[in-house]
Design a protein around this motif. Structure first.
Motif, PDB file in Angstrom:
ATOM      1  N   ARG A 203       0.876  -1.173   0.000  1.00  0.00           N
ATOM      2  CA  ARG A 203       0.000   0.000   0.000  1.00  0.00           C
ATOM      3  C   ARG A 203       0.909   1.217   0.000  1.00  0.00           C
ATOM      4  NH1 ARG A 203      -2.852   2.473   4.588  1.00  0.00           N
ATOM      5  NH2 ARG A 203      -4.878   3.284   3.939  1.00  0.00           N
ATOM      6  N   LEU A 204       0.767   2.079  -0.994  1.00  0.00           N
ATOM      7  CA  LEU A 204       1.707   3.189  -1.143  1.00  0.00           C
ATOM      8  C   LEU A 204       1.096   4.547  -0.820  1.00  0.00           C
ATOM      9  CD1 LEU A 204       3.628   2.061  -4.354  1.00  0.00           C
ATOM     10  CD2 LEU A 204       4.272   1.763  -1.954  1.00  0.00           C
ATOM     11  N   THR A 205      -0.232   4.604  -0.681  1.00  0.00           N
ATOM     12  CA  THR A 205      -0.884   5.869  -0.344  1.00  0.00           C
ATOM     13  C   THR A 205      -2.011   5.610   0.642  1.00  0.00           C
ATOM     14  OG1 THR A 205      -2.383   5.625  -2.237  1.00  0.00           O
ATOM     15  CG2 THR A 205      -0.402   6.966  -2.579  1.00  0.00           C
ATOM     16  N   ASP A 206      -2.354   6.626   1.410  1.00  0.00           N
ATOM     17  CA  ASP A 206      -3.469   6.548   2.345  1.00  0.00           C
ATOM     18  C   ASP A 206      -4.760   6.253   1.578  1.00  0.00           C
ATOM     19  OD1 ASP A 206      -4.897   6.675   4.670  1.00  0.00           O
ATOM     20  OD2 ASP A 206      -4.401   8.757   5.142  1.00  0.00           O
ATOM     21  N   GLY A 207      -5.680   5.550   2.212  1.00  0.00           N
ATOM     22  CA  GLY A 207      -6.938   5.218   1.549  1.00  0.00           C
ATOM     23  C   GLY A 207      -6.868   3.848   0.904  1.00  0.00           C
ATOM     24  N   PHE A 208      -7.926   3.499   0.182  1.00  0.00           N
ATOM     25  CA  PHE A 208      -8.042   2.151  -0.366  1.00  0.00           C
ATOM     26  C   PHE A 208      -8.009   2.121  -1.886  1.00  0.00           C
ATOM     27  CE2 PHE A 208     -10.124   1.731   3.873  1.00  0.00           C
ATOM     28  CZ  PHE A 208      -9.122   0.950   4.441  1.00  0.00           C
ATOM     29  N   ALA A 209      -7.581   3.227  -2.505  1.00  0.00           N
ATOM     30  CA  ALA A 209      -7.422   3.261  -3.957  1.00  0.00           C
ATOM     31  C   ALA A 209      -6.009   2.820  -4.322  1.00  0.00           C
ATOM     32  CB  ALA A 209      -7.682   4.671  -4.484  1.00  0.00           C
ATOM     33  N   ALA A 210      -5.892   2.075  -5.429  1.00  0.00           N
ATOM     34  CA  ALA A 210      -4.576   1.612  -5.877  1.00  0.00           C
ATOM     35  C   ALA A 210      -3.790   2.714  -6.584  1.00  0.00           C
ATOM     36  CB  ALA A 210      -4.739   0.412  -6.802  1.00  0.00           C
ATOM     37  N   GLY A 211      -4.485   3.755  -7.051  1.00  0.00           N
ATOM     38  CA  GLY A 211      -3.789   4.872  -7.671  1.00  0.00           C
ATOM     39  C   GLY A 211      -3.711   4.805  -9.188  1.00  0.00           C
ATOM     40  N   GLY A 212      -4.612   4.035  -9.809  1.00  0.00           N
ATOM     41  CA  GLY A 212      -4.627   3.964 -11.262  1.00  0.00           C
ATOM     42  C   GLY A 212      -3.443   3.194 -11.808  1.00  0.00           C
ATOM     43  N   PRO A 213      -3.274   3.206 -13.138  1.00  0.00           N
ATOM     44  CA  PRO A 213      -2.201   2.402 -13.751  1.00  0.00           C
ATOM     45  C   PRO A 213      -0.815   2.696 -13.187  1.00  0.00           C
ATOM     46  CG  PRO A 213      -3.738   3.152 -15.425  1.00  0.00           C
ATOM     47  CD  PRO A 213      -4.142   3.824 -14.150  1.00  0.00           C
ATOM     48  N   ARG A 214      -0.495   3.970 -12.957  1.00  0.00           N
ATOM     49  CA  ARG A 214       0.833   4.286 -12.431  1.00  0.00           C
ATOM     50  C   ARG A 214       0.998   3.777 -11.012  1.00  0.00           C
ATOM     51  NH1 ARG A 214       2.529  10.416 -13.810  1.00  0.00           N
ATOM     52  NH2 ARG A 214       4.365   9.704 -12.659  1.00  0.00           N
ATOM     53  N   GLY A 215      -0.049   3.931 -10.214  1.00  0.00           N
ATOM     54  CA  GLY A 215       0.008   3.424  -8.843  1.00  0.00           C
ATOM     55  C   GLY A 215       0.167   1.916  -8.803  1.00  0.00           C
ATOM     56  N   ILE A 216      -0.560   1.236  -9.689  1.00  0.00           N
ATOM     57  CA  ILE A 216      -0.463  -0.224  -9.727  1.00  0.00           C
ATOM     58  C   ILE A 216       0.934  -0.645 -10.171  1.00  0.00           C
ATOM     59  CG2 ILE A 216      -1.359  -2.328 -10.795  1.00  0.00           C
ATOM     60  CD1 ILE A 216      -4.092  -0.855 -11.000  1.00  0.00           C
ATOM     61  N   ASP A 217       1.485   0.041 -11.173  1.00  0.00           N
ATOM     62  CA  ASP A 217       2.850  -0.282 -11.615  1.00  0.00           C
ATOM     63  C   ASP A 217       3.840  -0.133 -10.462  1.00  0.00           C
ATOM     64  OD1 ASP A 217       2.024  -0.820 -14.183  1.00  0.00           O
ATOM     65  OD2 ASP A 217       2.670   1.102 -15.017  1.00  0.00           O
ATOM     66  N   ALA A 218       3.678   0.932  -9.667  1.00  0.00           N
ATOM     67  CA  ALA A 218       4.585   1.156  -8.539  1.00  0.00           C
ATOM     68  C   ALA A 218       4.434   0.046  -7.491  1.00  0.00           C
ATOM     69  CB  ALA A 218       4.319   2.519  -7.912  1.00  0.00           C
ATOM     70  N   LEU A 219       3.200  -0.347  -7.222  1.00  0.00           N
ATOM     71  CA  LEU A 219       2.954  -1.436  -6.268  1.00  0.00           C
ATOM     72  C   LEU A 219       3.566  -2.741  -6.753  1.00  0.00           C
ATOM     73  CD1 LEU A 219      -0.743  -0.573  -5.453  1.00  0.00           C
ATOM     74  CD2 LEU A 219       1.004  -0.923  -3.702  1.00  0.00           C
ATOM     75  N   VAL A 220       3.401  -3.031  -8.041  1.00  0.00           N
ATOM     76  CA  VAL A 220       3.971  -4.255  -8.606  1.00  0.00           C
ATOM     77  C   VAL A 220       5.493  -4.238  -8.469  1.00  0.00           C
ATOM     78  CG1 VAL A 220       4.368  -5.472 -10.788  1.00  0.00           C
ATOM     79  CG2 VAL A 220       2.048  -4.774 -10.151  1.00  0.00           C
ATOM     80  N   GLY A 221       6.100  -3.072  -8.719  1.00  0.00           N
ATOM     81  CA  GLY A 221       7.547  -2.959  -8.573  1.00  0.00           C
ATOM     82  C   GLY A 221       8.008  -3.245  -7.159  1.00  0.00           C
ATOM     83  N   ARG A 222       7.293  -2.674  -6.193  1.00  0.00           N
ATOM     84  CA  ARG A 222       7.659  -2.915  -4.789  1.00  0.00           C
ATOM     85  C   ARG A 222       7.442  -4.378  -4.409  1.00  0.00           C
ATOM     86  NH1 ARG A 222       7.835   1.724  -1.617  1.00  0.00           N
ATOM     87  NH2 ARG A 222       8.663   0.386   0.039  1.00  0.00           N
ATOM     88  N   ALA A 223       6.358  -4.964  -4.897  1.00  0.00           N
ATOM     89  CA  ALA A 223       6.074  -6.363  -4.586  1.00  0.00           C
ATOM     90  C   ALA A 223       7.178  -7.271  -5.137  1.00  0.00           C
ATOM     91  CB  ALA A 223       4.721  -6.768  -5.152  1.00  0.00           C
ATOM     92  N   LEU A 224       7.621  -6.996  -6.350  1.00  0.00           N
ATOM     93  CA  LEU A 224       8.692  -7.796  -6.956  1.00  0.00           C
ATOM     94  C   LEU A 224       9.980  -7.681  -6.152  1.00  0.00           C
ATOM     95  CD1 LEU A 224       8.018  -7.048 -10.723  1.00  0.00           C
ATOM     96  CD2 LEU A 224       8.025  -9.323  -9.673  1.00  0.00           C
ATOM     97  N   GLU A 225      10.303  -6.466  -5.712  1.00  0.00           N
ATOM     98  CA  GLU A 225      11.519  -6.258  -4.914  1.00  0.00           C
ATOM     99  C   GLU A 225      11.440  -7.022  -3.592  1.00  0.00           C
ATOM    100  OE1 GLU A 225      12.591  -1.690  -6.386  1.00  0.00           O
ATOM    101  OE2 GLU A 225      11.633  -2.034  -4.459  1.00  0.00           O
TER     102      GLU A 225
END
Length: 232
Positions: free
Chosen positions: A62-84
């Motif tokens: 979770r990269l931002t407050d709230g329960f939104a993933a943050g759209g395509p860019r937010g999801i890409d960032a989450l995927v990057g962190r998950a992979l790391e």
């Protein structure tokens, strides 16, 4: 298999982690920035905690407050962190995203679990903000790795969610209700006897493990009090 209840404690750093394990925690939820209700920890932070304790760790995605993933860019960032994190050895996770209308954000969730590669994960308290809890559970039911829902039963906390928690526990094993309920969110020691009697067997604490507040570390004694109450 014993009927020992699971006790999960929020840990922000290795000091928290060691205290929680010492007090009898079974598992830790790793987060940073509780001012935003808990965000993804750093790789350095994860590695330090992993080296300090030997109980299971569930890492928040979770990269931002709230329960939104943050759209395509937010999801890409989450995927990057998950992979790391996955590459660094993280093998259990916590996540949960909703669309603006309170539906599960399946695009975000499915993108993430694709890179979690079979890891087990908790869908967190986003369920308590969902437009339709039962519908959310049924839509997530067949996703790989989902084994837990962290929920208070209500957005406002366990006091208001007791009836929901008990009703959902009674449906255990039905489609959408196979995952374990992990009770958290305004949970108090005096809730435990009634929840345990209803068949609930997993509990999550954050502030309750920190009698001095979030600026102070986890208290092993506070965690031990919960462990003893659950084992009584």
């Amino acid at each position: 298999m014993s009927n020992r209840a699971v006790l999960e404690v929020i840990a922000l750093d290795e000091e928290d982690a060691v205290a929680a394990q010492t007090g009898g925690a079974d598992r830790l939820e790793l987060v940073t920035d509780m001012a935003a209700d808990g965000l993804t920890p750093s790789l350095v932070g994860f590695a330090a905690i992993r080296a300090a304790v030997d109980i299971p760790l569930r890492v928040m995605l979770r990269l931002t407050d709230g329960f939104a993933a943050g759209g395509p860019r937010g999801i890409d960032a989450l995927v990057g962190r998950a992979l790391e994190l996955r590459a660094a050895g993280a093998d259990e996770f916590v996540l949960g995203f909703l669309t603006p209308d309170g539906e599960p954000d399946l695009v975000a969730v499915e993108r993430l679990i694709a890179v979690l590669d079979g890891a087990r994960w908790t869908f967190h308290r986003a369920i308590d903000r969902a437009a339709d809890r039962d519908g959310l559970r049924k839509r997530l039911a067949d996703l790989p790795g989902l084994d837990t829902y962290l929920t208070a039963g209500a957005a406002t906390g366990v006091d208001d969610g007791l009836a929901t928690l008990k009703a959902e526990t009674a449906r255990a094993g039905e489609p959408g209700y196979e995952a374990q309920i992990l009770v958290g969110g305004g949970l108090r020691l005096d809730h435990l006897p009634g929840l345990r009697a209803s068949g609930l067997d997993a509990f999550h604490i954050g502030g309750a493990a920190r009698p001095q507040g979030w600026a102070a570390p986890v208290s092993a004694d506070a965690v031990r009090t919960w462990r003893e109450a659950l084992d009584a």
